[in-house]
Design a protein around this motif. Structure first.
Motif, PDB file in Angstrom:
ATOM      1  N   ALA A 241       0.838  -1.214   0.000  1.00  0.00           N
ATOM      2  CA  ALA A 241       0.000   0.000   0.000  1.00  0.00           C
ATOM      3  C   ALA A 241       0.863   1.250   0.000  1.00  0.00           C
ATOM      4  N   ALA A 242       1.911   1.253   0.830  1.00  0.00           N
ATOM      5  CA  ALA A 242       2.762   2.448   0.954  1.00  0.00           C
ATOM      6  C   ALA A 242       3.494   2.759  -0.347  1.00  0.00           C
ATOM      7  N   ASN A 243       3.860   1.715  -1.099  1.00  0.00           N
ATOM      8  CA  ASN A 243       4.610   1.922  -2.342  1.00  0.00           C
ATOM      9  C   ASN A 243       3.726   1.899  -3.593  1.00  0.00           C
ATOM     10  N   ARG A 244       2.419   1.698  -3.380  1.00  0.00           N
ATOM     11  CA  ARG A 244       1.446   1.657  -4.479  1.00  0.00           C
ATOM     12  C   ARG A 244       1.875   0.656  -5.566  1.00  0.00           C
ATOM     13  N   VAL A 245       2.222  -0.560  -5.099  1.00  0.00           N
ATOM     14  CA  VAL A 245       2.531  -1.652  -6.040  1.00  0.00           C
ATOM     15  C   VAL A 245       1.729  -2.889  -5.651  1.00  0.00           C
ATOM     16  N   LEU A 246       1.480  -3.726  -6.645  1.00  0.00           N
ATOM     17  CA  LEU A 246       0.773  -4.979  -6.415  1.00  0.00           C
ATOM     18  C   LEU A 246       1.776  -6.025  -5.920  1.00  0.00           C
ATOM     19  N   ILE A 247       1.516  -6.592  -4.737  1.00  0.00           N
ATOM     20  CA  ILE A 247       2.366  -7.662  -4.217  1.00  0.00           C
ATOM     21  C   ILE A 247       1.476  -8.857  -3.911  1.00  0.00           C
ATOM     22  N   SER A 248       1.758  -9.959  -4.583  1.00  0.00           N
ATOM     23  CA  SER A 248       1.033 -11.204  -4.321  1.00  0.00           C
ATOM     24  C   SER A 248       1.880 -12.065  -3.402  1.00  0.00           C
ATOM     25  N   VAL A 249       1.260 -12.612  -2.350  1.00  0.00           N
ATOM     26  CA  VAL A 249       2.015 -13.452  -1.415  1.00  0.00           C
ATOM     27  C   VAL A 249       1.591 -14.909  -1.562  1.00  0.00           C
ATOM     28  N   ILE A 250       2.579 -15.755  -1.839  1.00  0.00           N
ATOM     29  CA  ILE A 250       2.401 -17.200  -1.752  1.00  0.00           C
ATOM     30  C   ILE A 250       3.442 -17.677  -0.745  1.00  0.00           C
TER      31      ILE A 250
ATOM     32  N   ASN B 150       8.289 -19.725   5.351  1.00  0.00           N
ATOM     33  CA  ASN B 150       8.997 -19.222   4.168  1.00  0.00           C
ATOM     34  C   ASN B 150       7.982 -18.665   3.174  1.00  0.00           C
ATOM     35  N   THR B 151       8.059 -17.348   2.929  1.00  0.00           N
ATOM     36  CA  THR B 151       7.075 -16.701   2.050  1.00  0.00           C
ATOM     37  C   THR B 151       7.716 -16.216   0.759  1.00  0.00           C
ATOM     38  N   HIS B 152       6.890 -16.126  -0.268  1.00  0.00           N
ATOM     39  CA  HIS B 152       7.346 -15.602  -1.553  1.00  0.00           C
ATOM     40  C   HIS B 152       6.469 -14.425  -1.974  1.00  0.00           C
ATOM     41  N   PRO B 153       6.716 -13.226  -1.406  1.00  0.00           N
ATOM     42  CA  PRO B 153       6.012 -12.054  -1.929  1.00  0.00           C
ATOM     43  C   PRO B 153       6.486 -11.757  -3.356  1.00  0.00           C
ATOM     44  N   LEU B 154       5.549 -11.659  -4.283  1.00  0.00           N
ATOM     45  CA  LEU B 154       5.857 -11.424  -5.701  1.00  0.00           C
ATOM     46  C   LEU B 154       5.453  -9.996  -6.033  1.00  0.00           C
ATOM     47  N   ILE B 155       6.447  -9.150  -6.305  1.00  0.00           N
ATOM     48  CA  ILE B 155       6.179  -7.731  -6.566  1.00  0.00           C
ATOM     49  C   ILE B 155       6.005  -7.551  -8.067  1.00  0.00           C
ATOM     50  N   VAL B 156       4.781  -7.190  -8.461  1.00  0.00           N
ATOM     51  CA  VAL B 156       4.437  -7.069  -9.886  1.00  0.00           C
ATOM     52  C   VAL B 156       4.688  -5.628 -10.327  1.00  0.00           C
ATOM     53  N   HIS B 157       5.389  -5.474 -11.441  1.00  0.00           N
ATOM     54  CA  HIS B 157       5.620  -4.107 -11.940  1.00  0.00           C
ATOM     55  C   HIS B 157       5.844  -4.133 -13.452  1.00  0.00           C
ATOM     56  N   ASP B 158       5.773  -2.941 -14.025  1.00  0.00           N
ATOM     57  CA  ASP B 158       6.015  -2.762 -15.458  1.00  0.00           C
ATOM     58  C   ASP B 158       7.415  -2.159 -15.609  1.00  0.00           C
ATOM     59  N   PRO B 159       8.385  -2.932 -16.120  1.00  0.00           N
ATOM     60  CA  PRO B 159       9.764  -2.429 -16.199  1.00  0.00           C
ATOM     61  C   PRO B 159       9.909  -1.174 -17.066  1.00  0.00           C
ATOM     62  N   SER B 160       8.939  -0.944 -17.980  1.00  0.00           N
ATOM     63  CA  SER B 160       9.041   0.250 -18.835  1.00  0.00           C
ATOM     64  C   SER B 160       8.540   1.510 -18.121  1.00  0.00           C
ATOM     65  N   ASP B 161       7.951   1.337 -16.932  1.00  0.00           N
ATOM     66  CA  ASP B 161       7.482   2.479 -16.132  1.00  0.00           C
ATOM     67  C   ASP B 161       8.518   2.724 -15.038  1.00  0.00           C
TER      68      ASP B 161
ATOM     69  N   ASP C 147       8.938   5.013 -12.758  1.00  0.00           N
ATOM     70  CA  ASP C 147       8.466   5.342 -11.415  1.00  0.00           C
ATOM     71  C   ASP C 147       7.970   4.095 -10.686  1.00  0.00           C
ATOM     72  N   GLU C 148       7.193   3.268 -11.401  1.00  0.00           N
ATOM     73  CA  GLU C 148       6.675   2.050 -10.776  1.00  0.00           C
ATOM     74  C   GLU C 148       7.818   1.087 -10.446  1.00  0.00           C
ATOM     75  N   THR C 149       8.801   1.002 -11.327  1.00  0.00           N
ATOM     76  CA  THR C 149       9.949   0.133 -11.085  1.00  0.00           C
ATOM     77  C   THR C 149      10.712   0.587  -9.840  1.00  0.00           C
ATOM     78  N   ALA C 150      10.865   1.891  -9.678  1.00  0.00           N
ATOM     79  CA  ALA C 150      11.544   2.422  -8.485  1.00  0.00           C
ATOM     80  C   ALA C 150      10.756   2.074  -7.223  1.00  0.00           C
ATOM     81  N   ARG C 151       9.424   2.171  -7.306  1.00  0.00           N
ATOM     82  CA  ARG C 151       8.590   1.840  -6.143  1.00  0.00           C
ATOM     83  C   ARG C 151       8.660   0.337  -5.846  1.00  0.00           C
TER      84      ARG C 151
END
Length: 458
Positions: A361-370, A377-388, A390-394
């Motif tokens: 929420a703080a970084n405004r990115v989608l994170i899926s947790v499995i 042992n958790t695998h948070p998966l941070i989804v982002h668009d590498p061509s963006d 600002d989103e990549t930095a977040r």
């Protein structure tokens, strides 16, 4: 033979069998990246595909004499950049090292590192035995890579990780010597525990050319219990309620993003409205198994599961296991992933999962947790668009914050994928200065010229 960079590999090619050394740029291009897709990947000076320990020794000696670094690569499934190519370095791929013998008398497998995990499992099964470690990528990852990262998987909550099954190794050292460590005996206290030192060493200390693995009698048929929960917090509390009483054969966690991504891909009828799903298994035989299933069902219900479903049908059970294994490729369809692998002591699991939600929420990115939730042992998966940009930095900010969170909860930045290149900036924060000094001391003692897997871990 082409001259790549400043070093001519003709001498190496002449010392090895024809075709074993490859400099074709198109082929080298295919060996630049592993599954971590590190944008800073280099291009190999040459690719070497040995078949024997002697071939590896020849390669290492040539590289040592010419000051050429070596990146050891298994099947290229590393999720932390452990086998990313480096400019001017030889990539040594173990893919053609594929000998395997099963010894039923000692219940061991002697495998070269290029065999896939699934192939060792299948060969063991043909001989009435079982090789338990089962990373989600078991069909495409190699035994050598499993050893290098001390890989885990779904069943390690009860059956342990790779190091628990490695009895012996043959390793080529940085000076070209080949040493044998351990053997087929289950007990061996002779000398320093060097076999354990090399398991999980991420290619920094030597190149593993043969592995002796402990096998078990076949796993008993499992009963699967699936619970769907309204929130990730409720599901994580159910994990604690189960593990406080029993050690299940499997206890896996998926959040709503991964549930929906998997349902989009597999269309198997998962509950799209669930906040989280737990998939548990018991393989205890007879009444003991029935008692474990009852404990799991009661724990799920007590923690607010909306629906609890149990099945002893192997096809149905395998479908849910497949759903969990498919989570990373399914979520990958939503965008590029930064893959986390953080683990915490079990009581901290709910706080870790809540914390990841807050970081998203703080970084405004989608994170899926499995998660391999049963062992924290958790695998948070941070989804982002590498061509963006600002989103990549977040996304990268969130990546670091999740590791900081795990460390603050007394946990680890990597439960099973390894530090590789992508997580080494956080290793010192976890282990401290003294352990980093000790690590560097061991590395420099075994590889004084720093030629093995440069850029990984240190």
């Amino acid at each position: 033979m082409s001259h790549m960079g400043s070093t001519d590999v003709t001498g190496l090619a002449e010392a090895l069998a024809p075709g074993m050394v490859v400099t074709d740029p198109d082929i080298l291009g295919a060996y630049r990246f592993d599954r971590a897709n590190d944008p800073d990947a280099g291009t190999p000076l040459a690719l070497v595909r040995p078949t024997t320990t002697e071939d590896v020794q020849t390669t290492v000696r040539w590289c040592a004499a010419n000051g050429v670094p070596i990146i050891t690569r298994g099947a290229g499934t590393s999720l932390s950049g452990g086998s990313t190519a480096v400019d001017g370095a030889v990539t040594l791929s173990t893919e053609k090292m594929r000998n395997l013998t099963i010894d039923t008398a000692t219940r061991t497998a002697v495998a070269q590192p290029g065999l896939l995990n699934a192939e060792v499992k299948a060969a063991a099964a043909e001989n009435g035995l079982w090789y338990p470690p089962d990373p989600s990528s078991f069909e495409i990852c190699s035994i050598g890579g499993n050893v290098a990262t001390n890989a885990g998987g779904l069943c390690c909550v009860k059956y342990g990780v790779t190091t628990d099954y490695v009895l012996g190794l043959q390793v080529v050292l940085a000076d070209g010597r080949a040493v044998r460590l351990g053997g087929k005996q289950l007990k061996d206290s002779a000398g320093l525990p060097l076999t354990k030192l090399f398991v999980g060493s991420e290619g920094l200390l030597g190149i593993v050319t043969e592995v002796t693995l402990r096998l078990l009698p076949p796993q008993a048929p499992a009963c699967t219990v699936v619970g769907s929960f309204s929130s990730v917090r409720a599901a994580s509390e159910a994990v604690l309620a189960v593990t406080a009483q029993i050690r299940p054969a499997m206890l896996e966690f998926m959040d709503s993003v991964s549930i929906n991504a998997v349902e989009d891909m597999l269309k198997m009828g998962l509950d799209r409205n669930a906040g989280a799903l737990l998939v548990a298994q018991s393989d205890a035989p007879g009444p003991a198994g029935e008692a474990e299933v009852a404990i799991i069902e009661q724990a799920f219900a007590r923690c607010g599961a909306g629906e609890v479903f149990a099945t002893a049908d192997p096809v149905e059970s395998e479908a849910f296991t497949q759903a969990r294994r498919a989570a990373i490729p399914a979520v990958e369809r939503l965008g590029a992933l930064l893959l986390e692998d953080v683990g915490v002591p079990l009581p901290a699991l709910p706080d870790l999962i809540d914390g990841v939600e807050a970081i998203a929420a703080a970084n405004r990115v989608l994170i899926s947790v499995i998660a391999h939730a049963g062992d924290g042992n958790t695998h948070p998966l941070i989804v982002h668009d590498p061509s963006d940009a600002d989103e990549t930095a977040r996304a990268n900010a969130a990546f670091g914050q999740i590791m900081d969170l795990a460390i603050s909860l007394g946990g680890t930045i990597t439960g099973e994928h390894g530090v590789g290149r992508l997580k080494k900036g956080w290793l010192r924060d976890q282990v401290g200065d003294d352990v980093m000094d000790l690590t560097k001391l061991i590395k420099s003692a075994l590889d004084p010229a720093g030629l093995l897997n440069p850029g990984v871990l240190l």
